[in-house]
Design a protein around this motif. Structure first.
Motif, PDB file in Angstrom:
ATOM      1  N   CYS A  24      -5.643 -13.338   1.895  1.00 10.44           N
ATOM      2  CA  CYS A  24      -4.962 -12.754   0.739  1.00 10.44           C
ATOM      3  C   CYS A  24      -5.491 -13.378  -0.545  1.00 10.44           C
ATOM      4  O   CYS A  24      -5.721 -14.597  -0.603  1.00 10.44           O
ATOM      5  N   GLY A  25      -5.698 -12.547  -1.575  1.00  8.95           N
ATOM      6  CA  GLY A  25      -6.204 -13.055  -2.841  1.00  8.95           C
ATOM      7  C   GLY A  25      -6.640 -11.916  -3.740  1.00  8.95           C
ATOM      8  O   GLY A  25      -6.121 -10.801  -3.647  1.00  8.95           O
ATOM      9  N   MET A  26      -7.637 -12.187  -4.587  1.00 13.43           N
ATOM     10  CA  MET A  26      -8.126 -11.196  -5.542  1.00 13.43           C
ATOM     11  C   MET A  26      -9.498 -10.684  -5.122  1.00 13.43           C
ATOM     12  O   MET A  26     -10.376 -11.464  -4.743  1.00 13.43           O
ATOM     13  N   LEU A  27      -9.672  -9.369  -5.197  1.00 11.03           N
ATOM     14  CA  LEU A  27     -10.954  -8.742  -4.907  1.00 11.03           C
ATOM     15  C   LEU A  27     -11.133  -7.568  -5.845  1.00 11.03           C
ATOM     16  O   LEU A  27     -10.269  -6.685  -5.904  1.00 11.03           O
ATOM     17  N   ALA A  28     -12.217  -7.583  -6.604  1.00 15.16           N
ATOM     18  CA  ALA A  28     -12.512  -6.503  -7.554  1.00 15.16           C
ATOM     19  C   ALA A  28     -11.337  -6.253  -8.500  1.00 15.16           C
ATOM     20  O   ALA A  28     -11.038  -5.115  -8.851  1.00 15.16           O
ATOM     21  N   ASP A  48       2.730  -9.988  -4.754  1.00 17.00           N
ATOM     22  CA  ASP A  48       2.837  -8.665  -4.136  1.00 17.00           C
ATOM     23  C   ASP A  48       1.452  -8.018  -4.121  1.00 17.00           C
ATOM     24  O   ASP A  48       0.902  -7.699  -5.179  1.00 17.00           O
ATOM     25  N   PRO A  49       0.853  -7.813  -2.949  1.00 15.53           N
ATOM     26  CA  PRO A  49      -0.482  -7.205  -2.882  1.00 15.53           C
ATOM     27  C   PRO A  49      -0.444  -5.724  -3.259  1.00 15.53           C
ATOM     28  O   PRO A  49       0.562  -5.049  -3.051  1.00 15.53           O
ATOM     29  N   GLU A  50      -1.558  -5.247  -3.796  1.00 19.05           N
ATOM     30  CA  GLU A  50      -1.688  -3.838  -4.172  1.00 19.05           C
ATOM     31  C   GLU A  50      -2.362  -3.018  -3.080  1.00 19.05           C
ATOM     32  O   GLU A  50      -2.038  -1.846  -2.896  1.00 19.05           O
ATOM     33  N   ILE A  51      -3.321  -3.630  -2.398  1.00 16.67           N
ATOM     34  CA  ILE A  51      -4.125  -2.906  -1.409  1.00 16.67           C
ATOM     35  C   ILE A  51      -4.176  -3.712  -0.110  1.00 16.67           C
ATOM     36  O   ILE A  51      -4.409  -4.921  -0.121  1.00 16.67           O
ATOM     37  N   GLN A  61     -15.603 -12.709   0.157  1.00 16.31           N
ATOM     38  CA  GLN A  61     -15.698 -12.562  -1.297  1.00 16.31           C
ATOM     39  C   GLN A  61     -14.332 -12.537  -1.983  1.00 16.31           C
ATOM     40  O   GLN A  61     -14.246 -12.415  -3.202  1.00 16.31           O
ATOM     41  N   ILE A  62     -13.264 -12.643  -1.225  1.00 15.70           N
ATOM     42  CA  ILE A  62     -11.929 -12.675  -1.812  1.00 15.70           C
ATOM     43  C   ILE A  62     -11.740 -13.984  -2.572  1.00 15.70           C
ATOM     44  O   ILE A  62     -11.993 -15.064  -2.045  1.00 15.70           O
ATOM     45  N   GLU A  63     -11.306 -13.887  -3.814  1.00 17.96           N
ATOM     46  CA  GLU A  63     -11.154 -15.055  -4.676  1.00 17.96           C
ATOM     47  C   GLU A  63      -9.799 -15.721  -4.456  1.00 17.96           C
ATOM     48  O   GLU A  63      -8.799 -15.056  -4.212  1.00 17.96           O
TER      49      GLU A  63
END
Length: 273
Positions: free
Chosen positions: A68-72, A22-25, A39-41
């Protein structure tokens, strides 16, 4: 075409199954702002054309992918490339990206665009936090039968660009190496750039920057109660200010020059949302 809740849910269900979280942003990156997506991990990349009931990006400089992934430290869903009315889409169709974010469970939308500087105090390479907008052209994206599951028929837009998020963006600007303003974005439909007379009128009406996107996304976010933060990268001075032609190449060139600093700035903002 009936743009019902179920119509948009088909897109969200497909993306949710692909990404498994579930994405946050939710983020939409405009012209010259695409490098941040790199830069998305642990990225999961979904081309727009694979998403059912979604739109297709026709602008050559837009990647046309959902990343989709992790950023900051945040779970993000990022549109690298957006949709515009000048591509031939009806304004009602332009609700699709934000409604996707809402159905995926995002708690904020972050929008970026490339814009022309109308305020004579701006210069190429500056960034403007959008605090309001003027849209006299085209229909509302919420025209037609209202989808109550997203929001009410008539809705308030006085805080469409969420004040708390703008305050956070102002705080993060310190030490960024960027000149960051806060101002009003004026929508023009394009795809032609504006005339010098139009720019003089826009300045008199209170516009600080001008562009061809973003306003439909912000209106859709306001309708469904999704907090929204938006930025314009000033990539050129608008028509009639400098004695030179306006070109898409200039827009992309300036965007690339500030890409690293702007990406670092955005990451600081996302980390704090």
């Amino acid at each position: 075409m009936a743009y019902t809740y179920e119509y948009f849910k088909v897109s969200a269900d497909y993306v949710r199954e692909k990404i498994g979280f579930d994405p946050e942003i939710g983020m939409i990156l405009g012209s010259g702002c695409g490098p941040l997506a790199e830069q998305i991990e642990n990225p999961i990349v979904i081309p727009y054309e694979e998403i059912p009931h979604f739109l297709r990006s026709t602008v050559s400089t837009h990647a046309g992918k959902l990343i989709c992934g992790m950023l900051a430290g945040k779970r993000v869903v990022c549109m690298s490339g957006r949709f515009h009315s000048y591509e031939g889409y009806d304004f009602e169709q332009l609700t699709a990206p934000i409604r996707l974010f809402k159905l995926l469970g995002c708690r904020a939308a972050v929008l970026t665009n490339a814009a022309g500087g109308v305020n004579l105090g701006y210069k190429p390479g500056d960034v403007m936090i959008i605090n309001d907008q003027i849209k006299f052209n085209g229909a509302s994206p919420l025209r037609g039968p209202n989808v109550e599951a997203f929001g009410p028929r008539f809705f308030d837009v006085q805080q469409m660009y969420t004040p708390a998020l703008r305050q956070l963006a102002r705080e993060c600007a310190e030490g960024s190496g960027l000149t960051v303003h806060e101002g009003c974005y004026f929508f023009m439909p394009g795809p032609q750039f504006e005339t010098p007379a139009e720019i003089r009128a826009i300045r008199l009406l209170g516009g600080d920057a001008v562009g061809m996107s973003t306003v439909t996304e912000a209106l859709t976010a306001a309708h469904c109660g999704l907090p929204c933060l938006a930025f314009s990268v000033i990539t050129n001075m608008a028509a009639g200010i400098l004695d030179q032609p306006l070109t898409d190449e200039e827009v992309n060139e300036v965007g690339h020059v500030v890409a690293d600093r702007f990406s670092a700035y955005l990451k600081r903002v996302i980390e704090r949302i």
